[in-house]
Design a protein around this motif. Structure first.
Motif, PDB file in Angstrom:
ATOM      1  N   VAL A  55       0.930  -1.202   0.058  1.00 14.37           N
ATOM      2  CA  VAL A  55      -0.086  -0.195   0.013  1.00 14.37           C
ATOM      3  C   VAL A  55       0.846   1.150  -0.086  1.00 14.37           C
ATOM      4  N   LEU A  56       0.419   2.201  -0.452  1.00 19.08           N
ATOM      5  CA  LEU A  56       0.897   3.608  -0.488  1.00 19.08           C
ATOM      6  C   LEU A  56       0.103   4.411   0.785  1.00 19.08           C
ATOM      7  N   ILE A  57       0.949   5.042   1.378  1.00 21.49           N
ATOM      8  CA  ILE A  57       0.626   5.883   2.683  1.00 21.49           C
ATOM      9  C   ILE A  57       0.643   7.460   2.284  1.00 21.49           C
ATOM     10  N   ASP A  58      -0.412   7.777   1.606  1.00 17.57           N
ATOM     11  CA  ASP A  58      -0.667   9.098   1.082  1.00 17.57           C
ATOM     12  C   ASP A  58       0.152   9.201  -0.465  1.00 17.57           C
ATOM     13  N   ALA A  59      -0.104   9.942  -1.172  1.00 17.91           N
ATOM     14  CA  ALA A  59       0.383  10.194  -2.426  1.00 17.91           C
ATOM     15  C   ALA A  59       0.511  11.590  -2.922  1.00 17.91           C
ATOM     16  N   GLY A  60       1.522  12.064  -2.341  1.00 18.51           N
ATOM     17  CA  GLY A  60       2.058  13.413  -2.780  1.00 18.51           C
ATOM     18  C   GLY A  60       2.832  13.834  -3.622  1.00 18.51           C
ATOM     19  N   LEU A  61       3.357  12.678  -4.526  1.00 19.21           N
ATOM     20  CA  LEU A  61       4.356  12.658  -5.675  1.00 19.21           C
ATOM     21  C   LEU A  61       3.352  12.729  -6.784  1.00 19.21           C
ATOM     22  N   SER A  62       3.926  13.049  -7.813  1.00 23.38           N
ATOM     23  CA  SER A  62       3.311  12.971  -9.327  1.00 23.38           C
ATOM     24  C   SER A  62       3.270  11.420  -9.696  1.00 23.38           C
ATOM     25  N   CYS A  63       2.437  10.930 -10.504  1.00 21.65           N
ATOM     26  CA  CYS A  63       2.553   9.511 -10.822  1.00 21.65           C
ATOM     27  C   CYS A  63       3.783   9.142 -11.505  1.00 21.65           C
ATOM     28  N   ARG A  64       4.287  10.017 -12.179  1.00 20.82           N
ATOM     29  CA  ARG A  64       5.554   9.903 -12.937  1.00 20.82           C
ATOM     30  C   ARG A  64       6.571   9.590 -11.871  1.00 20.82           C
ATOM     31  N   GLN A  65       6.759  10.650 -11.105  1.00 22.49           N
ATOM     32  CA  GLN A  65       7.842  10.438  -9.868  1.00 22.49           C
ATOM     33  C   GLN A  65       7.534   9.239  -8.963  1.00 22.49           C
ATOM     34  N   THR A  66       6.319   8.697  -8.859  1.00 27.76           N
ATOM     35  CA  THR A  66       6.084   7.601  -8.011  1.00 27.76           C
ATOM     36  C   THR A  66       6.671   6.357  -8.800  1.00 27.76           C
ATOM     37  N   GLU A  67       6.221   6.428  -9.920  1.00 26.49           N
ATOM     38  CA  GLU A  67       6.667   5.486 -10.917  1.00 26.49           C
ATOM     39  C   GLU A  67       8.382   5.205 -10.934  1.00 26.49           C
ATOM     40  N   LYS A  68       8.797   6.465 -11.110  1.00 28.69           N
ATOM     41  CA  LYS A  68      10.497   6.440 -11.505  1.00 28.69           C
ATOM     42  C   LYS A  68      11.109   5.964 -10.249  1.00 28.69           C
ATOM     43  N   ARG A  69      10.477   6.510  -8.996  1.00 30.41           N
ATOM     44  CA  ARG A  69      11.068   5.973  -7.729  1.00 30.41           C
ATOM     45  C   ARG A  69      11.210   4.659  -7.234  1.00 30.41           C
ATOM     46  N   MET A  70       9.892   4.121  -7.525  1.00 33.63           N
ATOM     47  CA  MET A  70       9.545   2.607  -7.219  1.00 33.63           C
ATOM     48  C   MET A  70      10.403   1.873  -8.225  1.00 33.63           C
ATOM     49  N   GLN A  71      10.545   2.373  -9.463  1.00 30.89           N
ATOM     50  CA  GLN A  71      11.358   1.354 -10.426  1.00 30.89           C
ATOM     51  C   GLN A  71      12.844   1.442 -10.107  1.00 30.89           C
ATOM     52  N   ARG A  72      13.294   2.661  -9.371  1.00 32.91           N
ATOM     53  CA  ARG A  72      14.735   2.468  -9.016  1.00 32.91           C
ATOM     54  C   ARG A  72      14.977   1.618  -7.967  1.00 32.91           C
ATOM     55  N   LEU A  73      14.082   1.597  -7.082  1.00 36.46           N
ATOM     56  CA  LEU A  73      14.247   0.440  -6.142  1.00 36.46           C
ATOM     57  C   LEU A  73      13.759  -0.782  -6.342  1.00 36.46           C
ATOM     58  N   GLY A  74      13.332  -1.285  -7.602  1.00 38.43           N
ATOM     59  CA  GLY A  74      13.053  -2.527  -8.012  1.00 38.43           C
ATOM     60  C   GLY A  74      11.566  -2.918  -7.346  1.00 38.43           C
ATOM     61  N   LEU A  75      10.630  -1.892  -7.176  1.00 36.90           N
ATOM     62  CA  LEU A  75       9.334  -2.090  -6.481  1.00 36.90           C
ATOM     63  C   LEU A  75       8.228  -2.033  -7.598  1.00 36.90           C
ATOM     64  N   PRO A  76       7.836  -3.163  -8.028  1.00 30.92           N
ATOM     65  CA  PRO A  76       6.644  -3.192  -9.019  1.00 30.92           C
ATOM     66  C   PRO A  76       5.423  -2.138  -8.704  1.00 30.92           C
ATOM     67  N   LEU A  77       5.019  -1.486  -9.477  1.00 29.28           N
ATOM     68  CA  LEU A  77       3.916  -0.480  -8.931  1.00 29.28           C
ATOM     69  C   LEU A  77       2.342  -1.388  -9.026  1.00 29.28           C
ATOM     70  N   GLN A  78       2.538  -2.517  -9.859  1.00 30.06           N
ATOM     71  CA  GLN A  78       1.540  -3.398  -9.767  1.00 30.06           C
ATOM     72  C   GLN A  78       1.364  -4.151  -8.480  1.00 30.06           C
TER      73      GLN A  78
END
Length: 260
Positions: free
Chosen positions: A26-49
């Motif tokens: 789960v995400l607690i709060d979503a104060g980043l843009s969708c693009r930034q959320t996706e980019k940062r999770m991708q860098r960490l190897g965390l699938p947004l799916q």
């Protein structure tokens, strides 16, 4: 079984915290843009799916500005209290909005998320405890003071995102107008470094492995100052300062200590 946590961003420019197991998150709060959320999770190897829901703590922009975009693109439900929803501008078509109730656990796969009320200058602010197989992670930010509920839940967590928003001297001697200084330091404002440390020293359980100092003010705090204040009192707890410009590493949190 462990939980995996990271701060994708923490500060007045945007807040978003990831908590999950190997199957769902789960995400607690979503104060980043969708693009930034996706980019940062991708860098960490965390699938947004793997993210199955967004939980909103309160309606301030730095906690909700990316919620609609992320939820719509990735077809995620948003859990939000009715009063917060009325102030949030999230009542848009195409969003799966679900009511969030105080102290009523929500199950997302094997994860249980419990929201509880806190003191902050918003319509219906809540903090969260995320539980998976007896491992508990708390999100304790945007809090004016450590009320009984905050103390109760903090004392049960294996890890916590803990607000350390401002240094008292920096705020008092800084350039903010008087009314803003009083709002920040008031009972419905933010926790100072010293208030956060008092909570940590007095109520930290012996099994708390990680504390991520969160929501640091750009104007009225310094990451090194906050960390240095906590380090002499860490007593085996890892102290991390969550950045206001990038993601932290992913930390593994478990109720069962690892065997060396």
């Amino acid at each position: 079984m462990p939980l995996f946590i990271t701060s994708l961003n923490s500060g007045s420019n945007g807040n978003c915290y990831y908590v999950g197991n190997t199957h769902e998150a789960v995400l607690i709060d979503a104060g980043l843009s969708c693009r930034q959320t996706e980019k940062r999770m991708q860098r960490l190897g965390l699938p947004l799916q793997q993210v199955k829901a967004i939980f909103i703590s309160h309606e301030h922009t730095d906690h909700i500005s990316g919620a609609a975009q992320v939820a719509r693109k990735h077809r995620l439900p948003i859990f939000i209290t009715p009063r917060t929803l009325r102030q949030s501008r999230l009542e848009q078509s195409g969003l799966d909005l679900r009511p969030l109730r105080s102290n009523q656990p929500v199950s997302i796969g094997g994860i249980t998320i419990t929201a509880f009320p806190k003191l902050h200058d918003a319509s219906d602010p809540h903090s969260f405890v995320i539980d998976y197989d007896s491992t508990k992670v708390g999100v304790f930010t945007d809090i004016g003071m450590a009320c009984e509920q905050v103390i109760h839940h903090f004392s049960q967590c294996h890890a916590a995102f803990l607000e350390a928003n401002y240094d008292e001297d920096m705020l008092e001697n800084g350039r903010y107008p008087y009314y803003l200084k009083r709002r920040i330091s008031g009972e419905k404002g933010h926790l100072s470094n010293q208030q956060a440390l008092a909570l940590f020293r007095t109520h930290k359980p012996t099994f708390m492995s990680h504390v991520l100092l969160a929501h640091l003010s750009k104007e009225n705090n310094c990451p090194q100052l906050a960390r240095d204040l906590f380090m002499p009192h860490r007593d085996g707890t890892e102290i991390i300062v969550a950045s206001r410009s990038e993601e932290t590493p992913v930390f593994t949190i478990s109720a069962v200590p690892e065997i060396a």
